[in-house]
Scaffold this active site. Structure first.
Site, PDB file in Angstrom:
ATOM      1  N   ASP A  27       0.792  -1.127  -0.181  1.00 40.53           N
ATOM      2  CA  ASP A  27      -0.008   0.099   0.096  1.00 40.53           C
ATOM      3  C   ASP A  27       0.696   1.143   0.218  1.00 40.53           C
ATOM      4  OD1 ASP A  27      -2.820  -1.204   0.181  1.00 40.53           O
ATOM      5  OD2 ASP A  27      -1.746  -1.816   2.282  1.00 40.53           O
ATOM      6  N   HIS A  57      -3.446  -1.917  -6.793  1.00 40.18           N
ATOM      7  CA  HIS A  57      -2.578  -0.752  -6.940  1.00 40.18           C
ATOM      8  C   HIS A  57      -3.510   0.314  -7.657  1.00 40.18           C
ATOM      9  CE1 HIS A  57       1.076  -3.685  -7.386  1.00 40.18           C
ATOM     10  NE2 HIS A  57       0.407  -3.760  -6.236  1.00 40.18           N
TER      11      HIS A  57
END
Length: 424
Positions: A27, A57
């Site tokens: 992340d 993503h």
């Protein structure tokens, strides 16, 4: 500080092969970095080199379009093709859903931008169901699975290497059907609330055959040709601190999240090793997060509690954990630092237990003992950080080359230059 650099100005980075790897728990912003590399450079392809459908993503375009890239590469909006390497776990059903959303985002032919290595493992609904049932059975000791069956796919392939379905099997319906029947029996579980419904083998074979007819399947020579043709961006999934061998067991992934797979695929070609970090350190789900601070808040429109991963947690920038990630990867050439628009000013520079020791790859008992030590570690901070690129460079010993003050490619600023890429 957020003026966009042109492709020519960024050429010393985007004109090379680049490996993009998260040096945290995931992340950190790999997708937005890959998007910038593709939007400002001349990348010939994005190669996914680990993980599978559990990747998330996020890419936001200046016009507001947003897509969470899972298997397609994060350069898709720029028209850059994706190659799923043999180190990825491919889920054709999830790919179809992702392609449908990309078409809604005005990508006219997503599958026309996709090639897949025939040797890549095939994730099926049977893997997904078995993996979710296994995680539910752990009760309060859940590991934080993403619920996409990636770990179950890899585990089954390790136990039954000759029986594990691969993408290449999609071209041979009879062989695929035999493997799926064996797989379904081997992974049969008692139905449990929250576990997905399992389609018939015949339905799976039909869907996978249609997938094989829609995309280009390739062998190893295809990637070699890509590398000769121009710069390639290698897009990693998850983060080094979740690595199957070097992460904090058992809160890890069944995937090598370091630079290693990409370096294998490069086969000696030079590449820039680009590590990605945030100005604060997040993770999803259970496991160590030494700098976690419930009082630390940040807007996270694309990260929230998931039914399988668990809650999204944040802590102050953890230089100790990121130094460990650099040590187990063999180092990086440069860093991309994201979320610089978030008003944070505290950095962990040390633990009361000292640095995190690098163990022996494959010693999961040793990694479990390390995990226990980290649950008892206490961070030591410096406050008042205002120049994050300089502070991170000093704290981890790797220069910050790219800074990101927002989600789009226009929010990125090139902060330095690279004399030469790493050669293996």
């Amino acid at each position: 500080m957020n003026a966009r650099r042109t492709g020519r100005e960024a050429g010393h980075l985007t004109g090379e092969h680049v490996i993009v790897t998260d040096l945290g728990y995931g992340d950190a912003g790999k997708g937005t970095v890959v998007d910038w590399l593709c939007a400002t450079g001349s990348a010939g392809a994005v190669v996914r080199f680990n993980g599978g459908g559990q990747a998330a993503h996020n890419v936001v375009l200046p016009d507001g379009r947003h897509h969470t890239f899972a298997q397609f590469g994060a350069g898709t909006f720029s028209g850059v093709p994706t190659h799923l390497s043999r180190f990825t776990v491919v889920d054709p059903l999830a790919l179809a859903a992702e392609a449908a959303h990309l078409r809604e985002m005005r990508v006219p032919d997503p599958f026309g931008l996709l090639t897949v290595d025939r040797d890549a493992l095939l994730a099926t609904p049977y893997h997904v169901a078995a993996g979710r049932a296994r995680e539910l059975a752990r009760g309060g000791g859940r590991h934080g699975s993403c619920g996409m069956g990636v770990g179950e796919t890899v585990s089954y392939a390790l136990r039954h290497p000759d029986l594990a379905p691969t993408v290449g099997d999609c071209e041979n319906p009879a062989r695929l059907a035999r493997k799926l029947h064996v797989l379904r029996e081997a992974l049969k579980t008692t139905p449990t609330t929250g576990v997905v419904a399992e389609p018939s083998v015949e339905d799976c074979v039909a869907a996978y055959r249609a997938f094989a007819e829609r995309v280009t399947l390739a062998d190893s020579s295809f990637l070699a040709a890509l590398l000769r043709g121009g710069p390639v961006i290698f897009e990693g999934a998850q983060g080094v601190l979740l690595d199957e061998w070097h992460g904090f067991h058992p809160y890890t992934t069944w995937s090598t999240t370091t630079f290693a797979n990409a370096l294998t695929l490069l086969d000696g070609a030079a590449a820039v090793r680009l590590g990605v970090l945030r100005s604060y350190t997040p993770r999803h789900g259970p496991g160590p997060l030494v700098t976690e601070d419930p009082a630390l808040t940040a807007a996270e429109p694309h990260n929230e509690t998931g039914p399988w991963q668990g809650p999204f947690r944040i802590g102050h920038f953890d230089a100790v954990a990121h130094r460990y990630a650099l040590a187990v990867t063999g180092g990086a050439d440069a860093l991309a630092l994201t979320h610089l628009d978030v008003p944070v000013s505290r950095m962990c520079v040390s633990y009361d237990i000292g640095e995190i020791p690098v163990g022996t790859a494959g010693d999961l008992d040793g990694q479990a003992r390390l995990t226990q030590r980290l649950t008892e570690a206490r961070p030591r901070y410096v406050d008042g950080v205002d120049d994050w690129p300089a502070a991170v460079t000093e704290a981890v010993g790797v220069p910050v080359l790219l800074g990101s003050w927002g989600p789009t490619s226009t929010d990125k600023t090139l902060l330095g230059s690279m004399s030469s890429p790493h050669r293996v």
